[in-house]
Design a protein around this motif. Structure first.
Motif, PDB file in Angstrom:
ATOM      1  N   ASP A   1       7.537  -0.312 -17.203  1.00  0.00           N
ATOM      2  CA  ASP A   1       7.224   1.049 -16.756  1.00  0.00           C
ATOM      3  C   ASP A   1       6.164   1.112 -15.656  1.00  0.00           C
ATOM      4  OD1 ASP A   1       5.215   0.164 -18.390  1.00  0.00           O
ATOM      5  OD2 ASP A   1       4.970   2.048 -19.473  1.00  0.00           O
ATOM      6  N   THR A   2       5.850  -0.011 -15.035  1.00  0.00           N
ATOM      7  CA  THR A   2       4.839  -0.018 -13.985  1.00  0.00           C
ATOM      8  C   THR A   2       5.491   0.085 -12.607  1.00  0.00           C
ATOM      9  OG1 THR A   2       4.817  -2.431 -13.916  1.00  0.00           O
ATOM     10  CG2 THR A   2       3.204  -1.378 -15.339  1.00  0.00           C
ATOM     11  N   THR A   3       4.666   0.360 -11.618  1.00  0.00           N
ATOM     12  CA  THR A   3       5.149   0.485 -10.246  1.00  0.00           C
ATOM     13  C   THR A   3       4.398  -0.489  -9.350  1.00  0.00           C
ATOM     14  OG1 THR A   3       3.546   2.234  -9.743  1.00  0.00           O
ATOM     15  CG2 THR A   3       5.730   2.935 -10.531  1.00  0.00           C
ATOM     16  N   ILE A   4       4.934  -0.667  -8.162  1.00  0.00           N
ATOM     17  CA  ILE A   4       4.289  -1.515  -7.160  1.00  0.00           C
ATOM     18  C   ILE A   4       4.057  -0.696  -5.896  1.00  0.00           C
ATOM     19  CG2 ILE A   4       5.197  -3.695  -8.052  1.00  0.00           C
ATOM     20  CD1 ILE A   4       7.306  -3.586  -5.790  1.00  0.00           C
ATOM     21  N   CYS A   5       3.131  -1.156  -5.111  1.00  0.00           N
ATOM     22  CA  CYS A   5       2.820  -0.520  -3.839  1.00  0.00           C
ATOM     23  C   CYS A   5       3.629  -1.212  -2.735  1.00  0.00           C
ATOM     24  CB  CYS A   5       1.325  -0.665  -3.567  1.00  0.00           C
ATOM     25  SG  CYS A   5       0.808   0.084  -2.017  1.00  0.00           S
ATOM     26  N   PRO A   6       4.128  -0.451  -1.770  1.00  0.00           N
ATOM     27  CA  PRO A   6       4.864  -1.082  -0.671  1.00  0.00           C
ATOM     28  C   PRO A   6       4.054  -2.171   0.044  1.00  0.00           C
ATOM     29  CG  PRO A   6       5.039   1.301  -0.559  1.00  0.00           C
ATOM     30  CD  PRO A   6       4.078   1.000  -1.648  1.00  0.00           C
ATOM     31  N   SER A   7       2.750  -1.998   0.116  1.00  0.00           N
ATOM     32  CA  SER A   7       1.932  -3.015   0.791  1.00  0.00           C
ATOM     33  C   SER A   7       1.934  -4.343   0.039  1.00  0.00           C
ATOM     34  CB  SER A   7       0.500  -2.522   0.996  1.00  0.00           C
ATOM     35  OG  SER A   7      -0.149  -2.362  -0.248  1.00  0.00           O
ATOM     36  N   GLU A   8       2.139  -4.306  -1.283  1.00  0.00           N
ATOM     37  CA  GLU A   8       2.261  -5.558  -2.048  1.00  0.00           C
ATOM     38  C   GLU A   8       3.477  -6.341  -1.588  1.00  0.00           C
ATOM     39  OE1 GLU A   8       1.515  -5.350  -6.446  1.00  0.00           O
ATOM     40  OE2 GLU A   8       1.483  -3.195  -5.987  1.00  0.00           O
ATOM     41  N   VAL A   9       4.562  -5.625  -1.335  1.00  0.00           N
ATOM     42  CA  VAL A   9       5.788  -6.265  -0.858  1.00  0.00           C
ATOM     43  C   VAL A   9       5.543  -6.864   0.520  1.00  0.00           C
ATOM     44  CG1 VAL A   9       8.233  -5.941  -0.324  1.00  0.00           C
ATOM     45  CG2 VAL A   9       7.174  -4.607  -2.175  1.00  0.00           C
ATOM     46  N   ALA A  10       4.913  -6.099   1.388  1.00  0.00           N
ATOM     47  CA  ALA A  10       4.632  -6.585   2.748  1.00  0.00           C
ATOM     48  C   ALA A  10       3.768  -7.833   2.711  1.00  0.00           C
ATOM     49  CB  ALA A  10       3.964  -5.489   3.562  1.00  0.00           C
ATOM     50  N   ARG A  11       2.765  -7.837   1.854  1.00  0.00           N
ATOM     51  CA  ARG A  11       1.896  -9.017   1.756  1.00  0.00           C
ATOM     52  C   ARG A  11       2.674 -10.232   1.246  1.00  0.00           C
ATOM     53  NH1 ARG A  11      -1.703  -4.722   0.656  1.00  0.00           N
ATOM     54  NH2 ARG A  11      -3.617  -4.867   1.884  1.00  0.00           N
ATOM     55  N   LYS A  12       3.618  -9.979   0.337  1.00  0.00           N
ATOM     56  CA  LYS A  12       4.403 -11.083  -0.216  1.00  0.00           C
ATOM     57  C   LYS A  12       5.301 -11.721   0.848  1.00  0.00           C
ATOM     58  CE  LYS A  12       7.317 -12.321  -4.132  1.00  0.00           C
ATOM     59  NZ  LYS A  12       6.423 -13.306  -4.717  1.00  0.00           N
ATOM     60  N   ILE A  13       5.853 -10.921   1.734  1.00  0.00           N
ATOM     61  CA  ILE A  13       6.788 -11.470   2.720  1.00  0.00           C
ATOM     62  C   ILE A  13       6.115 -11.866   4.026  1.00  0.00           C
ATOM     63  CG2 ILE A  13       8.723 -10.222   1.728  1.00  0.00           C
ATOM     64  CD1 ILE A  13       8.621  -8.333   4.138  1.00  0.00           C
TER      65      ILE A  13
ATOM     66  N   LEU B   1      10.110  -3.360   7.700  1.00  0.00           N
ATOM     67  CA  LEU B   1      11.145  -4.030   6.899  1.00  0.00           C
ATOM     68  C   LEU B   1      11.088  -3.587   5.450  1.00  0.00           C
ATOM     69  CD1 LEU B   1      11.066  -7.704   8.219  1.00  0.00           C
ATOM     70  CD2 LEU B   1      12.900  -6.035   8.482  1.00  0.00           C
ATOM     71  N   VAL B   2       9.885  -3.433   4.930  1.00  0.00           N
ATOM     72  CA  VAL B   2       9.720  -2.978   3.543  1.00  0.00           C
ATOM     73  C   VAL B   2      10.305  -1.576   3.393  1.00  0.00           C
ATOM     74  CG1 VAL B   2       8.045  -2.357   1.759  1.00  0.00           C
ATOM     75  CG2 VAL B   2       7.717  -4.434   3.118  1.00  0.00           C
ATOM     76  N   HIS B   3       9.986  -0.687   4.333  1.00  0.00           N
ATOM     77  CA  HIS B   3      10.520   0.677   4.248  1.00  0.00           C
ATOM     78  C   HIS B   3      12.044   0.680   4.314  1.00  0.00           C
ATOM     79  CE1 HIS B   3       6.564   2.308   4.287  1.00  0.00           C
ATOM     80  NE2 HIS B   3       6.331   2.088   5.569  1.00  0.00           N
ATOM     81  N   GLU B   4      12.614  -0.145   5.167  1.00  0.00           N
ATOM     82  CA  GLU B   4      14.076  -0.231   5.260  1.00  0.00           C
ATOM     83  C   GLU B   4      14.682  -0.756   3.960  1.00  0.00           C
ATOM     84  OE1 GLU B   4      17.546  -2.122   8.131  1.00  0.00           O
ATOM     85  OE2 GLU B   4      15.458  -2.222   8.778  1.00  0.00           O
ATOM     86  N   ALA B   5      14.058  -1.779   3.392  1.00  0.00           N
ATOM     87  CA  ALA B   5      14.541  -2.323   2.119  1.00  0.00           C
ATOM     88  C   ALA B   5      14.439  -1.284   1.010  1.00  0.00           C
ATOM     89  CB  ALA B   5      13.745  -3.576   1.747  1.00  0.00           C
ATOM     90  N   VAL B   6      13.335  -0.576   0.966  1.00  0.00           N
ATOM     91  CA  VAL B   6      13.138   0.469  -0.046  1.00  0.00           C
ATOM     92  C   VAL B   6      14.212   1.545   0.096  1.00  0.00           C
ATOM     93  CG1 VAL B   6      11.598   2.383  -0.672  1.00  0.00           C
ATOM     94  CG2 VAL B   6      10.696   0.060  -0.460  1.00  0.00           C
ATOM     95  N   ASP B   7      14.483   1.961   1.326  1.00  0.00           N
ATOM     96  CA  ASP B   7      15.531   2.969   1.540  1.00  0.00           C
ATOM     97  C   ASP B   7      16.882   2.480   1.025  1.00  0.00           C
ATOM     98  OD1 ASP B   7      13.663   4.663   2.697  1.00  0.00           O
ATOM     99  OD2 ASP B   7      14.255   4.175   4.756  1.00  0.00           O
ATOM    100  N   GLN B   8      17.213   1.223   1.301  1.00  0.00           N
ATOM    101  CA  GLN B   8      18.489   0.669   0.835  1.00  0.00           C
ATOM    102  C   GLN B   8      18.551   0.625  -0.693  1.00  0.00           C
ATOM    103  OE1 GLN B   8      19.147  -3.162   2.640  1.00  0.00           O
ATOM    104  NE2 GLN B   8      19.282  -2.314   4.705  1.00  0.00           N
ATOM    105  N   LEU B   9      17.506   0.120  -1.308  1.00  0.00           N
ATOM    106  CA  LEU B   9      17.482   0.005  -2.771  1.00  0.00           C
ATOM    107  C   LEU B   9      17.480   1.384  -3.429  1.00  0.00           C
ATOM    108  CD1 LEU B   9      14.928  -2.928  -3.057  1.00  0.00           C
ATOM    109  CD2 LEU B   9      17.374  -3.026  -3.588  1.00  0.00           C
ATOM    110  N   PHE B  10      16.782   2.339  -2.838  1.00  0.00           N
ATOM    111  CA  PHE B  10      16.745   3.696  -3.368  1.00  0.00           C
ATOM    112  C   PHE B  10      18.127   4.346  -3.262  1.00  0.00           C
ATOM    113  CE2 PHE B  10      15.899   8.277  -2.974  1.00  0.00           C
ATOM    114  CZ  PHE B  10      15.188   8.487  -4.147  1.00  0.00           C
ATOM    115  N   ASP B  11      18.781   4.188  -2.119  1.00  0.00           N
ATOM    116  CA  ASP B  11      20.124   4.753  -1.934  1.00  0.00           C
ATOM    117  C   ASP B  11      21.120   4.177  -2.933  1.00  0.00           C
ATOM    118  OD1 ASP B  11      19.202   6.327   0.153  1.00  0.00           O
ATOM    119  OD2 ASP B  11      20.003   5.029   1.730  1.00  0.00           O
TER     120      ASP B  11
END
Length: 85
Positions: free
Chosen positions: A20-32, A46-56
């Motif tokens: 039930d936890t969430t992550i911050c988009p910046s965590e993803v950016a730091r990882k990649i 790239l993170v925002h684009e990936a998020v949009d795809q996964l959300f859709d």
């Protein structure tokens, strides 16, 4: 870096957290960002684009301060779509 790498990073980070936890988009950016702390901001598009795809595809949900978001806009957190808020 590619959108596919960002997709994988989102899903990997979520899998490493409690359901039930969430992550911050910046965590993803730091990882990649290939461990280059200075480059993580460059990975955000790239993170925002990936998020949009996964959300859709309804794989993730977006929220801010406990409220579900209908789309990515402004600040947001990323969670698993099937987890309760």
């Amino acid at each position: 870096m590619t959108v596919g790498v960002a997709n994988t990073a989102v899903l990997t980070l979520l899998a490493e957290r409690a359901p039930d936890t969430t992550i911050c988009p910046s965590e993803v950016a730091r990882k990649i960002a290939c461990d280059d702390a200075a480059d993580w901001r460059l990975a955000m598009p790239l993170v925002h684009e990936a998020v949009d795809q996964l959300f859709d595809r309804k794989i993730i949900r977006l929220s801010w301060k406990g409220r579900l978001l209908p789309a990515r806009s402004g600040p947001y957190r990323i969670g698993r779509a099937n987890d309760s808020q």
